[in-house]
Design a protein around this motif. Structure first.
Motif, PDB file in Angstrom:
ATOM      1  N   GLN A   1       0.879  -1.159   0.003  1.00 38.39           N
ATOM      2  CA  GLN A   1       0.127  -0.011   0.044  1.00 38.39           C
ATOM      3  C   GLN A   1       0.784   1.059  -0.051  1.00 38.39           C
ATOM      4  OE1 GLN A   1      -3.189   0.300  -0.309  1.00 38.39           O
ATOM      5  NE2 GLN A   1      -3.295   2.344  -0.145  1.00 38.39           N
ATOM      6  N   SER A   2       2.002   1.310   0.762  1.00 43.37           N
ATOM      7  CA  SER A   2       2.829   2.395   0.757  1.00 43.37           C
ATOM      8  C   SER A   2       3.688   2.535  -0.589  1.00 43.37           C
ATOM      9  CB  SER A   2       3.972   1.914   1.870  1.00 43.37           C
ATOM     10  OG  SER A   2       4.728   3.110   1.903  1.00 43.37           O
ATOM     11  N   ARG A   3       3.799   1.601  -1.178  1.00 44.16           N
ATOM     12  CA  ARG A   3       4.616   2.005  -2.596  1.00 44.16           C
ATOM     13  C   ARG A   3       3.586   2.127  -3.557  1.00 44.16           C
ATOM     14  NH1 ARG A   3       7.200  -3.216  -0.957  1.00 44.16           N
ATOM     15  NH2 ARG A   3       5.483  -4.361  -2.088  1.00 44.16           N
ATOM     16  N   ARG A   4       2.447   1.567  -3.471  1.00 41.93           N
ATOM     17  CA  ARG A   4       1.331   2.352  -4.479  1.00 41.93           C
ATOM     18  C   ARG A   4       1.124   3.774  -4.167  1.00 41.93           C
ATOM     19  NH1 ARG A   4      -2.938  -0.985  -2.620  1.00 41.93           N
ATOM     20  NH2 ARG A   4      -1.491  -2.604  -2.772  1.00 41.93           N
ATOM     21  N   GLU A   5       0.913   4.145  -2.983  1.00 46.08           N
ATOM     22  CA  GLU A   5       0.866   5.332  -2.569  1.00 46.08           C
ATOM     23  C   GLU A   5       1.924   6.443  -3.054  1.00 46.08           C
ATOM     24  OE1 GLU A   5       0.341   5.707   1.606  1.00 46.08           O
ATOM     25  OE2 GLU A   5      -1.936   4.879   1.391  1.00 46.08           O
ATOM     26  N   VAL A   6       3.185   5.846  -2.806  1.00 46.14           N
ATOM     27  CA  VAL A   6       4.351   6.552  -3.395  1.00 46.14           C
ATOM     28  C   VAL A   6       4.136   6.711  -4.774  1.00 46.14           C
ATOM     29  CG1 VAL A   6       6.735   6.631  -3.988  1.00 46.14           C
ATOM     30  CG2 VAL A   6       5.838   6.286  -1.364  1.00 46.14           C
ATOM     31  N   ARG A   7       4.006   5.633  -5.770  1.00 43.67           N
ATOM     32  CA  ARG A   7       3.730   5.776  -7.240  1.00 43.67           C
ATOM     33  C   ARG A   7       2.726   6.534  -7.773  1.00 43.67           C
ATOM     34  NH1 ARG A   7       2.430   0.334  -8.107  1.00 43.67           N
ATOM     35  NH2 ARG A   7       3.906  -0.381  -6.383  1.00 43.67           N
ATOM     36  N   GLU A   8       1.674   6.531  -6.785  1.00 47.14           N
ATOM     37  CA  GLU A   8       0.637   7.630  -7.270  1.00 47.14           C
ATOM     38  C   GLU A   8       0.881   9.091  -6.924  1.00 47.14           C
ATOM     39  OE1 GLU A   8      -2.675   6.378  -4.846  1.00 47.14           O
ATOM     40  OE2 GLU A   8      -3.139   4.747  -5.953  1.00 47.14           O
ATOM     41  N   LEU A   9       2.004   9.365  -5.913  1.00 42.83           N
ATOM     42  CA  LEU A   9       2.240  10.569  -5.627  1.00 42.83           C
ATOM     43  C   LEU A   9       3.291  10.925  -6.943  1.00 42.83           C
ATOM     44  CD1 LEU A   9       2.633  10.806  -1.893  1.00 42.83           C
ATOM     45  CD2 LEU A   9       0.989  12.271  -3.534  1.00 42.83           C
TER      46      LEU A   9
END
Length: 143
Positions: free
Chosen positions: A128-136
């Protein structure tokens, strides 16, 4: 071929119930053991009392052969009962050993599944953290 898939939480709940069942069974066996040990203690007390009585009547001077015979018969029955209790104690102690082993195994299974669950939660949080970083990063690159 159809395969059954269970969630980790479901399997964990099943294993916890199995462990709880093992704990209940262990408690029952411990209670059985205590009961039989009390029976043995009481029987030995009666046996000692009977032996003491037999000694007292033999030292009294006048001996009633029928009374002495009854005491010996009673003592032999007590000894026989004690042997039976010893047999029960051995059986229950063996059951206690096996109950403890089953509880240890059930506890190991629960702990292994709990570790696996923690690992999956940690991996899900990282994902989830990696997904949020990619989205940002995508948002910043789009600006």
């Amino acid at each position: 071929m159809k395969s059954n898939r269970f969630s980790l939480e479901t399997v964990l709940q099943i294993r916890r119930r199995a462990r709880d069942t093992c704990q209940i069974r262990l408690a029952e066996v411990v209670n059985q053991l205590k009961t039989i040990e009390r029976e043995e203690f009481n029987l030995l007390a009666v046996q000692e009392e009977q032996s003491s009585y037999l000694r007292d009547i033999s030292l009294s001077g006048t001996i009633d052969p029928d009374q002495v015979a009854r005491c010996h018969v009673h003592l032999s029955r007590l000894v026989s009962s004690h042997r039976e209790i010893i047999g029960k104690l051995e059986e229950v102690r063996l059951a206690l050993f096996h109950s403890r082993q089953r509880l240890l195994e059930a506890d190991k299974q629960v702990k292994a599944l709990e570790k696996l669950k923690e690992k999956q939660l940690f991996e899900a949080a990282q994902s989830q953290s990696r997904r949020e970083v990619r989205e940002l990063e995508d948002v910043w690159s789009a600006i």
